[in-house]
Scaffold this motif. Sequence first.
Motif, PDB file in Angstrom:
ATOM      1  N   VAL A 161       0.836  -1.200   0.000  1.00  0.00           N
ATOM      2  CA  VAL A 161       0.000   0.000   0.000  1.00  0.00           C
ATOM      3  C   VAL A 161       0.870   1.250   0.000  1.00  0.00           C
ATOM      4  O   VAL A 161       0.648   2.197  -0.762  1.00  0.00           O
ATOM      5  CB  VAL A 161      -0.950  -0.012   1.213  1.00  0.00           C
ATOM      6  CG1 VAL A 161      -1.691   1.315   1.320  1.00  0.00           C
ATOM      7  CG2 VAL A 161      -1.944  -1.163   1.095  1.00  0.00           C
ATOM      8  N   GLN A 162       1.902   1.261   0.862  1.00  0.00           N
ATOM      9  CA  GLN A 162       2.798   2.417   0.924  1.00  0.00           C
ATOM     10  C   GLN A 162       3.869   2.376  -0.162  1.00  0.00           C
ATOM     11  O   GLN A 162       4.509   3.385  -0.427  1.00  0.00           O
ATOM     12  CB  GLN A 162       3.470   2.470   2.297  1.00  0.00           C
ATOM     13  CG  GLN A 162       2.508   2.673   3.457  1.00  0.00           C
ATOM     14  CD  GLN A 162       3.217   2.775   4.786  1.00  0.00           C
ATOM     15  OE1 GLN A 162       4.442   2.846   4.836  1.00  0.00           O
ATOM     16  NE2 GLN A 162       2.453   2.779   5.872  1.00  0.00           N
ATOM     17  N   GLY A 163       4.069   1.195  -0.762  1.00  0.00           N
ATOM     18  CA  GLY A 163       5.110   1.053  -1.783  1.00  0.00           C
ATOM     19  C   GLY A 163       6.495   1.220  -1.224  1.00  0.00           C
ATOM     20  O   GLY A 163       7.389   1.749  -1.895  1.00  0.00           O
ATOM     21  N   ALA A 164       6.707   0.768   0.007  1.00  0.00           N
ATOM     22  CA  ALA A 164       8.003   0.968   0.662  1.00  0.00           C
ATOM     23  C   ALA A 164       8.328  -0.214   1.555  1.00  0.00           C
ATOM     24  O   ALA A 164       7.447  -0.972   1.974  1.00  0.00           O
ATOM     25  CB  ALA A 164       7.973   2.256   1.494  1.00  0.00           C
ATOM     26  N   ASP A 165       9.625  -0.367   1.816  1.00  0.00           N
ATOM     27  CA  ASP A 165      10.096  -1.363   2.780  1.00  0.00           C
ATOM     28  C   ASP A 165      10.163  -0.725   4.160  1.00  0.00           C
ATOM     29  O   ASP A 165      10.609   0.419   4.304  1.00  0.00           O
ATOM     30  CB  ASP A 165      11.469  -1.893   2.389  1.00  0.00           C
ATOM     31  CG  ASP A 165      11.443  -2.710   1.105  1.00  0.00           C
ATOM     32  OD1 ASP A 165      10.333  -3.110   0.687  1.00  0.00           O
ATOM     33  OD2 ASP A 165      12.519  -2.944   0.523  1.00  0.00           O
ATOM     34  N   VAL A 166       9.714  -1.479   5.159  1.00  0.00           N
ATOM     35  CA  VAL A 166       9.694  -0.975   6.532  1.00  0.00           C
ATOM     36  C   VAL A 166      10.415  -1.978   7.421  1.00  0.00           C
ATOM     37  O   VAL A 166      10.158  -3.179   7.335  1.00  0.00           O
ATOM     38  CB  VAL A 166       8.252  -0.768   7.038  1.00  0.00           C
ATOM     39  CG1 VAL A 166       8.265  -0.107   8.414  1.00  0.00           C
ATOM     40  CG2 VAL A 166       7.441   0.061   6.045  1.00  0.00           C
ATOM     41  N   THR A 167      11.306  -1.474   8.277  1.00  0.00           N
ATOM     42  CA  THR A 167      12.098  -2.345   9.150  1.00  0.00           C
ATOM     43  C   THR A 167      11.860  -1.992  10.609  1.00  0.00           C
ATOM     44  O   THR A 167      11.728  -0.822  10.974  1.00  0.00           O
ATOM     45  CB  THR A 167      13.598  -2.211   8.837  1.00  0.00           C
ATOM     46  OG1 THR A 167      13.819  -2.561   7.459  1.00  0.00           O
ATOM     47  CG2 THR A 167      14.428  -3.120   9.732  1.00  0.00           C
ATOM     48  N   ASP A 168      11.801  -3.020  11.446  1.00  0.00           N
ATOM     49  CA  ASP A 168      11.709  -2.814  12.891  1.00  0.00           C
ATOM     50  C   ASP A 168      12.289  -4.043  13.580  1.00  0.00           C
ATOM     51  O   ASP A 168      12.541  -5.070  12.943  1.00  0.00           O
ATOM     52  CB  ASP A 168      10.263  -2.579  13.334  1.00  0.00           C
ATOM     53  CG  ASP A 168      10.174  -1.652  14.556  1.00  0.00           C
ATOM     54  OD1 ASP A 168      11.097  -1.716  15.401  1.00  0.00           O
ATOM     55  OD2 ASP A 168       9.206  -0.886  14.650  1.00  0.00           O
TER      56      ASP A 168
END
Length: 592
Positions: free
Chosen positions: A470-477
């Motif tokens: 949906v955001q078109g991005a990679d997210v890291t946590d």
Amino acid sequence: MSEQAKDKLIIFDTTLRDGEQSPGVTLNTDEKLEIARQLSRLGVDVLEAGFPVASPGDFNAVQRIAREVGPLMEGRTGEGRVNQEMVICGLARSVQHDIQTAYDAVKDAPRHRIHVFLATSDIHLEFKLKITRAQCLQRIADMVGFAKSLCADIEFSPEDAGRSDPAFLCEALATAITAGATTLNIPDTVGYNTPSEYGALIKHLRANTAGAESVVFSTHCHNDLGLATANTLAGISNGARQVEVTINGIGERAGNTSLEEVVMNVHTHPHSYPVHHTVNTRLFFATSRMVEDLSGMAVQANKAIVGRNAFLHESGIHQDGVLKNKQTYEIIRPEDVGVTTGNLALGKHSGRHAFKTKLDDLGYGALPDAQFQAAFAKFKDLADSKKAGVTDGDMHALVADVRSSTLAGGSSAPPPPAEADKRLSTSTDLPEDAHEPQPETVGRYTLKHLQVFTGLGITPTATVTLHDAVQGADVTDAALAQNGPIEATFSAIQRIIGADIQLLNFNVAATSEGQDTLGKVAVRIACATANEEPAATGSLAPGGSIPKFTGLATNVDIITASANAYLSAVNRMVSHDASDNRASHEHRNVDI
């Protein structure tokens, strides 16, 4: 008695209606379509696709099954097969609005049926419906008659028939026949009857109901006392010619009659029952696994016909006998129900043709192209890493993994509706967009990177990177945990998606032998804050119980498999919104 002299046993499958009432089972529309296609290949005669009035989401699922699965003939032609399309059936209370909605949902299938029910026991009439016997008879006449004005094929069920007064029950059934019913279903709603009692009831009704010779009598038994299959067979012996069943016997409480158990009883005892079947029994194992994986309802290991231990022999005496002659301790050939005993493994040099042939042998038929390509890619990766080759158990797990991930993103777009459909949806008070095509979706979150740090005396940590479509991005946590690397992994995923998730069930199993075997992980989750969110509303009633979501994945690394299974369930959860809203279990559950 020859096959030609026997009556055809009509298999009425209610896995997608009564079976989905099992606690914790939530199937999205694409999952229901996938199961419906497999049941069509299996040779089911009548498919009860759902309870259309429950909500717009339930209506759309039934309508898509009618349009997309109803016309299918794959696996249904040839000697010993049914040789006609599957009847698509919708359930309705004895209410005109219900019946009209059920018809609107199933009418596009080449062969369709409306299933109308009304309680006939005195306790239900007095305390639930608050009507007299005379009012009950009038309602049956009016509502079955209205259904007949829409559709030629009408089934009537007197709810709680097992506890109804026999004389009044005969009168109610005769009224339904006069109004146009073509099938009379006799439910043992609470699973109370014994085989002798239930068989005697079927015999009595056939002998004492006016017009009984012109209709088909049907069984519908529940397994509260473990007698569902026995009662159903007693019904067949006393004149019933339709059986209402589910794959693996799933259903609320102790479940329904198991389709595979009834069919294999008839199959194994051809001289004991006055009926024959047209089911492709070789698809039982694959169908059982599909329903198990998509529903999250595990099949017990010692389940008859399809349990993992059904054809295993531990006793030395039994093993010796089987090695000398399989018939010493096997009354059913494993291959007759789709259990392959040779278990010849494919290897890294096997190509697409060999892979497709193996899938056919295992009962999966032609997978959709996207699923086939994904499964073949996973197969090649696994074949490169396994010394002993890819076994049948691995193949079943690979298909389950691919199916789970590709169906997790919500419902794909249904065919465009006809103008008449829009008019009928308005006439039944469904939302104007109830039939509108939904945009095709894929799973929102994809695992891109996973690193865990754990050991004896070390606080487990996990770093996770997800791609958010949906955001078109990679997210890291990252996250810490007190109870191991899997908890840390799940916590990191929760931090990324910003949801508080309750883990209801976690199961890991090997798909074959050896240290390099695949690990198959299944999870079930629920949104811990679901009660704080607006409930989905439907045509029948607002939402209620918290929906639960299953996910499944495989990998030689069980932590990676766990992360992907968790994400598969998460993707189902985030796609479960107003675009595919379903009534809650509380409001779509119907006791018959």
